[in-house]
Design a protein around this motif. Structure first.
Motif, mmCIF file in Angstrom:
data_model
loop_
_atom_site.group_PDB
_atom_site.id
_atom_site.type_symbol
_atom_site.label_atom_id
_atom_site.label_comp_id
_atom_site.label_asym_id
_atom_site.label_seq_id
_atom_site.Cartn_x
_atom_site.Cartn_y
_atom_site.Cartn_z
ATOM 1 N N GLY A 10 -10.552 -27.553 -17.838
ATOM 2 C CA GLY A 10 -9.729 -27.053 -16.844
ATOM 3 C C GLY A 10 -9.816 -25.413 -16.814
ATOM 4 O O GLY A 10 -11.011 -24.835 -17.144
ATOM 5 N N LEU A 11 -8.903 -24.915 -16.218
ATOM 6 C CA LEU A 11 -8.908 -23.395 -16.090
ATOM 7 C C LEU A 11 -8.037 -22.826 -16.993
ATOM 8 O O LEU A 11 -6.816 -23.278 -17.363
ATOM 9 C CB LEU A 11 -8.254 -22.926 -14.770
ATOM 10 C CG LEU A 11 -8.175 -21.825 -14.399
ATOM 11 C CD1 LEU A 11 -9.344 -20.582 -14.492
ATOM 12 C CD2 LEU A 11 -7.364 -21.230 -12.985
ATOM 13 N N VAL A 12 -8.605 -21.823 -17.743
ATOM 14 C CA VAL A 12 -7.766 -20.989 -18.568
ATOM 15 C C VAL A 12 -7.844 -19.509 -18.871
ATOM 16 O O VAL A 12 -9.191 -19.073 -18.400
ATOM 17 C CB VAL A 12 -8.023 -21.853 -20.252
ATOM 18 C CG1 VAL A 12 -9.467 -21.356 -20.719
ATOM 19 C CG2 VAL A 12 -7.239 -21.159 -21.132
ATOM 20 N N GLN A 13 -7.117 -18.824 -19.159
ATOM 21 C CA GLN A 13 -7.443 -17.209 -19.317
ATOM 22 C C GLN A 13 -8.208 -16.899 -20.515
ATOM 23 O O GLN A 13 -8.001 -17.581 -21.549
ATOM 24 C CB GLN A 13 -6.171 -16.597 -19.271
ATOM 25 C CG GLN A 13 -5.319 -16.660 -17.964
ATOM 26 C CD GLN A 13 -3.961 -15.620 -17.948
ATOM 27 O OE1 GLN A 13 -3.445 -15.116 -19.064
ATOM 28 N NE2 GLN A 13 -3.662 -15.161 -16.748
ATOM 29 N N PRO A 87 -14.848 -15.349 -20.464
ATOM 30 C CA PRO A 87 -15.153 -15.545 -19.336
ATOM 31 C C PRO A 87 -16.814 -16.312 -19.267
ATOM 32 O O PRO A 87 -17.148 -17.191 -18.597
ATOM 33 C CB PRO A 87 -15.188 -14.211 -18.600
ATOM 34 C CG PRO A 87 -14.092 -13.768 -19.372
ATOM 35 C CD PRO A 87 -14.149 -14.121 -20.718
ATOM 36 N N THR A 90 -17.417 -20.125 -19.205
ATOM 37 C CA THR A 90 -17.372 -20.846 -18.099
ATOM 38 C C THR A 90 -18.754 -21.810 -17.941
ATOM 39 O O THR A 90 -19.737 -21.112 -17.912
ATOM 40 C CB THR A 90 -17.064 -19.949 -16.817
ATOM 41 O OG1 THR A 90 -15.827 -19.349 -17.106
ATOM 42 C CG2 THR A 90 -17.139 -20.792 -15.686
ATOM 43 N N GLN A 116 -15.534 -29.374 -16.118
ATOM 44 C CA GLN A 116 -15.753 -27.930 -15.901
ATOM 45 C C GLN A 116 -14.683 -27.433 -16.490
ATOM 46 O O GLN A 116 -13.547 -27.774 -16.879
ATOM 47 C CB GLN A 116 -15.254 -27.727 -14.595
ATOM 48 C CG GLN A 116 -15.170 -26.251 -14.077
ATOM 49 C CD GLN A 116 -16.691 -25.798 -13.903
ATOM 50 O OE1 GLN A 116 -17.580 -26.141 -13.327
ATOM 51 N NE2 GLN A 116 -16.920 -24.550 -14.404
ATOM 52 N N VAL A 117 -15.016 -26.235 -17.229
ATOM 53 C CA VAL A 117 -14.358 -25.183 -17.978
ATOM 54 C C VAL A 117 -14.509 -23.976 -17.417
ATOM 55 O O VAL A 117 -15.685 -23.574 -17.239
ATOM 56 C CB VAL A 117 -15.023 -25.092 -19.395
ATOM 57 C CG1 VAL A 117 -14.128 -24.077 -20.245
ATOM 58 C CG2 VAL A 117 -14.609 -26.548 -20.224
ATOM 59 N N THR A 118 -13.282 -23.430 -16.754
ATOM 60 C CA THR A 118 -13.379 -22.065 -16.363
ATOM 61 C C THR A 118 -12.504 -21.094 -16.982
ATOM 62 O O THR A 118 -11.305 -21.430 -17.160
ATOM 63 C CB THR A 118 -13.105 -22.051 -14.817
ATOM 64 O OG1 THR A 118 -13.852 -23.106 -14.233
ATOM 65 C CG2 THR A 118 -13.047 -20.830 -14.171
ATOM 66 N N VAL A 119 -13.092 -20.080 -17.621
ATOM 67 C CA VAL A 119 -12.335 -19.008 -18.182
ATOM 68 C C VAL A 119 -12.287 -17.879 -17.345
ATOM 69 O O VAL A 119 -13.135 -17.083 -16.993
ATOM 70 C CB VAL A 119 -13.014 -18.576 -19.649
ATOM 71 C CG1 VAL A 119 -11.879 -17.729 -20.375
ATOM 72 C CG2 VAL A 119 -13.283 -19.964 -20.532
ATOM 73 N N SER A 120 -10.908 -17.377 -16.807
ATOM 74 C CA SER A 120 -10.637 -16.123 -16.081
ATOM 75 C C SER A 120 -10.552 -14.955 -17.039
ATOM 76 O O SER A 120 -9.903 -15.094 -18.076
ATOM 77 C CB SER A 120 -9.568 -16.438 -15.289
ATOM 78 O OG SER A 120 -8.303 -16.698 -16.181
#
Length: 121
Positions: A10-13, A87, A90, A116-120
């Motif tokens: 997922g998406l994580v900061q 980041p 990702t 998918q791993v997305t790091v913002s």
């Protein structure tokens, strides 16, 4: 037929955490070596972490101290706990499971579909 079903991406900061799971299904298949790999756009697929049947682990230098791989033999599942995400973590993360050592190769070598791993930042 053996399937590896991944979940938890997922998406994580940046600084956050995610836990990936990889469950192996199929008759008479038990994970011997469980591993997580990742592939960022335009880059090769690299090993992130692996765990053997005895519980010994190894990690890529870039994730040491932040990621932890573990397993449940009862559930035939491998986990990847990812903390202090950056980041540059990702990527698409792939589960790999090996079993049946034949002296020079693994007879059974399966891959998950990727998560998918997305790091913002």
């Amino acid at each position: 037929q053996v399937q590896l079903v991944e979940s938890g991406g997922g998406l994580v900061q940046a600084g956050g955490s995610l836990r990936l799971s990889c469950a192996a299904s199929g008759t008479d298949f038990s994970i011997n070596i469980g591993g997580w790999y990742r592939q960022a756009p335009g880059k090769q697929r690299d090993l992130v972490a692996a765990i053997n049947s005895g519980g010994s682990t190894n990690y890529a230098d870039s994730v040491k101290g932040r990621f932890t791989i573990s397993r449940s033999n009862a559930k035939n599942t491998v986990y990847l706990q990812m903390n202090s995400l950056k980041p540059e973590d990702t990527a698409v993360y792939y589960c790999n499971a090996k079993s049946g050592w034949a002296g020079s190769r693994w007879i059974y070598d399966y891959w998950g579909q990727g998560t998918q791993v997305t790091v913002s930042s």
